[in-house]
Design a protein around this motif. Sequence first.
Motif, PDB file in Angstrom:
ATOM      1  N   ARG A  83      52.768  27.583  52.513  1.00 11.96           N
ATOM      2  CA  ARG A  83      52.694  28.277  50.965  1.00 11.96           C
ATOM      3  C   ARG A  83      51.314  29.687  51.264  1.00 11.96           C
ATOM      4  N   VAL A  84      51.882  30.607  50.499  1.00 16.33           N
ATOM      5  CA  VAL A  84      51.086  31.822  50.730  1.00 16.33           C
ATOM      6  C   VAL A  84      50.758  31.940  49.084  1.00 16.33           C
ATOM      7  N   LYS A  85      49.383  32.082  49.118  1.00 16.83           N
ATOM      8  CA  LYS A  85      48.885  31.942  47.510  1.00 16.83           C
ATOM      9  C   LYS A  85      48.074  33.847  47.915  1.00 16.83           C
ATOM     10  N   TRP A  86      48.142  34.078  46.822  1.00 20.47           N
ATOM     11  CA  TRP A  86      46.703  36.196  46.773  1.00 20.47           C
ATOM     12  C   TRP A  86      46.378  35.444  45.644  1.00 20.47           C
ATOM     13  N   PHE A  87      44.942  35.654  45.442  1.00 17.92           N
ATOM     14  CA  PHE A  87      43.818  35.501  43.869  1.00 17.92           C
ATOM     15  C   PHE A  87      43.171  37.244  44.009  1.00 17.92           C
ATOM     16  N   TRP A  88      42.608  36.940  43.046  1.00 18.22           N
ATOM     17  CA  TRP A  88      42.071  38.811  42.525  1.00 18.22           C
ATOM     18  C   TRP A  88      40.713  38.527  41.749  1.00 18.22           C
ATOM     19  N   GLN A  89      40.217  39.158  42.575  1.00 17.09           N
ATOM     20  CA  GLN A  89      38.385  39.423  41.581  1.00 17.09           C
ATOM     21  C   GLN A  89      38.325  40.582  41.342  1.00 17.09           C
ATOM     22  N   PRO A  90      37.919  40.890  39.715  1.00 14.56           N
ATOM     23  CA  PRO A  90      37.724  41.608  40.139  1.00 14.56           C
ATOM     24  C   PRO A  90      36.710  42.780  40.069  1.00 14.56           C
ATOM     25  N   ALA A  91      36.441  44.170  39.966  1.00 15.71           N
ATOM     26  CA  ALA A  91      35.917  44.974  40.768  1.00 15.71           C
ATOM     27  C   ALA A  91      34.206  44.633  40.150  1.00 15.71           C
ATOM     28  N   THR A  92      34.547  44.041  39.077  1.00 14.84           N
ATOM     29  CA  THR A  92      32.966  44.383  38.096  1.00 14.84           C
ATOM     30  C   THR A  92      32.468  42.963  38.490  1.00 14.84           C
ATOM     31  N   GLY A  93      33.008  41.750  38.745  1.00 14.28           N
ATOM     32  CA  GLY A  93      32.531  40.441  39.297  1.00 14.28           C
ATOM     33  C   GLY A  93      32.474  39.945  37.996  1.00 14.28           C
ATOM     34  N   GLU A  94      33.452  40.148  36.610  1.00 15.26           N
ATOM     35  CA  GLU A  94      32.943  39.570  36.102  1.00 15.26           C
ATOM     36  C   GLU A  94      34.296  38.671  36.055  1.00 15.26           C
ATOM     37  N   GLY A  95      33.971  37.367  35.487  1.00 16.71           N
ATOM     38  CA  GLY A  95      35.298  36.594  35.021  1.00 16.71           C
ATOM     39  C   GLY A  95      35.648  35.250  36.763  1.00 16.71           C
ATOM     40  N   ARG A  96      36.710  34.157  36.845  1.00 19.98           N
ATOM     41  CA  ARG A  96      36.716  33.694  37.951  1.00 19.98           C
ATOM     42  C   ARG A  96      38.344  34.871  38.680  1.00 19.98           C
ATOM     43  N   GLU A  97      38.401  34.172  40.030  1.00 23.11           N
ATOM     44  CA  GLU A  97      39.587  34.541  40.491  1.00 23.11           C
ATOM     45  C   GLU A  97      40.857  34.277  39.825  1.00 23.11           C
ATOM     46  N   LYS A  98      41.549  35.530  40.103  1.00 22.35           N
ATOM     47  CA  LYS A  98      42.921  35.512  38.569  1.00 22.35           C
ATOM     48  C   LYS A  98      44.234  35.245  40.272  1.00 22.35           C
ATOM     49  N   THR A 140      41.557  47.412  41.650  1.00 23.95           N
ATOM     50  CA  THR A 140      40.087  47.294  42.011  1.00 23.95           C
ATOM     51  C   THR A 140      39.359  45.716  41.895  1.00 23.95           C
ATOM     52  N   GLY A 141      39.002  45.855  43.441  1.00 20.55           N
ATOM     53  CA  GLY A 141      38.115  44.359  43.591  1.00 20.55           C
ATOM     54  C   GLY A 141      38.498  43.239  44.790  1.00 20.55           C
ATOM     55  N   ARG A 142      38.111  41.937  44.782  1.00 16.94           N
ATOM     56  CA  ARG A 142      38.546  41.573  45.898  1.00 16.94           C
ATOM     57  C   ARG A 142      39.308  40.848  45.890  1.00 16.94           C
ATOM     58  N   TYR A 143      40.576  40.599  47.212  1.00 16.41           N
ATOM     59  CA  TYR A 143      41.489  39.563  47.409  1.00 16.41           C
ATOM     60  C   TYR A 143      41.424  39.010  48.180  1.00 16.41           C
ATOM     61  N   ARG A 144      42.193  37.726  48.085  1.00 14.65           N
ATOM     62  CA  ARG A 144      41.833  36.497  48.820  1.00 14.65           C
ATOM     63  C   ARG A 144      43.437  35.726  48.767  1.00 14.65           C
ATOM     64  N   CYS A 145      43.341  36.004  50.378  1.00 12.54           N
ATOM     65  CA  CYS A 145      44.640  35.689  51.061  1.00 12.54           C
ATOM     66  C   CYS A 145      44.728  34.583  51.206  1.00 12.54           C
ATOM     67  N   GLU A 146      44.994  32.971  50.550  1.00 10.89           N
ATOM     68  CA  GLU A 146      45.440  31.666  51.731  1.00 10.89           C
ATOM     69  C   GLU A 146      46.104  31.066  51.980  1.00 10.89           C
ATOM     70  N   ILE A 147      46.528  30.496  53.215  1.00 14.33           N
ATOM     71  CA  ILE A 147      47.777  29.558  53.714  1.00 14.33           C
ATOM     72  C   ILE A 147      47.421  28.436  53.467  1.00 14.33           C
ATOM     73  N   ILE A 148      48.569  28.089  52.964  1.00 18.01           N
ATOM     74  CA  ILE A 148      48.240  26.309  52.741  1.00 18.01           C
ATOM     75  C   ILE A 148      49.287  25.459  53.495  1.00 18.01           C
ATOM     76  N   ASP A 149      48.606  24.684  54.435  1.00 18.90           N
ATOM     77  CA  ASP A 149      49.612  24.376  55.695  1.00 18.90           C
ATOM     78  C   ASP A 149      49.273  22.292  54.806  1.00 18.90           C
ATOM     79  N   GLY A 150      50.295  22.044  53.989  1.00 12.97           N
ATOM     80  CA  GLY A 150      50.336  20.489  54.133  1.00 12.97           C
ATOM     81  C   GLY A 150      48.610  20.167  52.630  1.00 12.97           C
ATOM     82  N   LEU A 151      48.065  19.679  53.173  1.00 15.47           N
ATOM     83  CA  LEU A 151      47.002  19.231  52.789  1.00 15.47           C
ATOM     84  C   LEU A 151      45.879  20.262  52.891  1.00 15.47           C
TER      85      LEU A 151
END
Length: 358
Positions: A83-98, A140-151
């Motif tokens: 499973r592939v999931k992408w998350f985003w953290q705004p450039a301002t650094g405010e708030g949690r990942e979306k 703009t901001g930080r994007y995180r690519c997460e690869i999920i394999d099983g647990l």
Amino acid sequence: MRIARPLLVLLHVVLETRALRYSNGYYYQTIENSKGNGEIYFNGVRLHVESPQMSVSAIQGSNVTLPCHYRYEPELSAPRRTRVKWFWQPATGEGREKDVMVALGSRHRSYGGFRGRVRLRRSVPGDASLVINPLQVDDTGRYRCEIIDGLEDESVTVELEFRGVVFPYYSPRGRYQLTYQEAKEACEQQGACLATFQQLFAAYEEGLDWCNAGWLADGTAQYPVSVPREACGGKELAPGVRSYGLRHKTLDQFDAFCFTSSIRGEVYFLEHPLKLNFTEAVEVCMQDGAHIAKVGELYAAWKFVGLDQCNAGWLADGSVRYPITRPRPNCGPPDPGVRSFGFLPHHLKYGVYCHKVR
């Protein structure tokens, strides 16, 4: 029921060698191993999650690909169900990942403001790169690519920033008349957003010299000085970005530093046989199938397209400006830039800059 001692010993050994661990909300047996460095081990098979670019820059309104790849060592004879999931953290650094999007096989779902604008590239096996089209001003901001394999899951991050241009902006009422919220709105009305410190510093390194403090996105008031002088903090201070620090967002008033990265459409000086007052300028742009250009649109055309026009023209905010990429006699100072006459009475006659979306 009473269990024989040899069986108890055997059960104890099994529990020690295959101890229960708690992760991601589940208890499970440790049959995989992870070194915490972007690799997961499945009975001798390692999963690598990588990105060849840790930072990507793009222009607002265009499309961008944020690279993310995963692979196994040794290669598997059959694909695993990841499973592939992408998350985003705004450039301002405010708030949690979306959440941006999640994909499992051919099925995928996007979220929030990214809905309908994102997809996975999947050009080759293991390609989980994220394609965003079109880019919006607040992407703009930080994007995180997460690869999920099983647990197990591993991830990599990619920073997205805009290539753009910073320009100072002040209110038609005069200098130092904008609260933080008014400065933010003023930039947005001109097709831009409040600049970050990093964007202002990059503009300073490119030669921006401005002796009036302006709001930045982080709530500070700063200004860049390339040539130290008495009116700009004193001659004894070294060149740099001067800072007033964090200011009160509703009580303090400054100008603004805006940032634009948009090149959608075309900005042009409308050739017209007559000079125009402001009302006439708005009308002739509409008659030409366009609208009168915003300040941010003019700066973007100057920066990215090389718009060079030695004719002053009205803009949407009621200011009169013109862009110069090739300095020459009778066209202002010896450096490239967008020249400004400021906010003039609307009955005066000038040309006009129009913006047309092709």
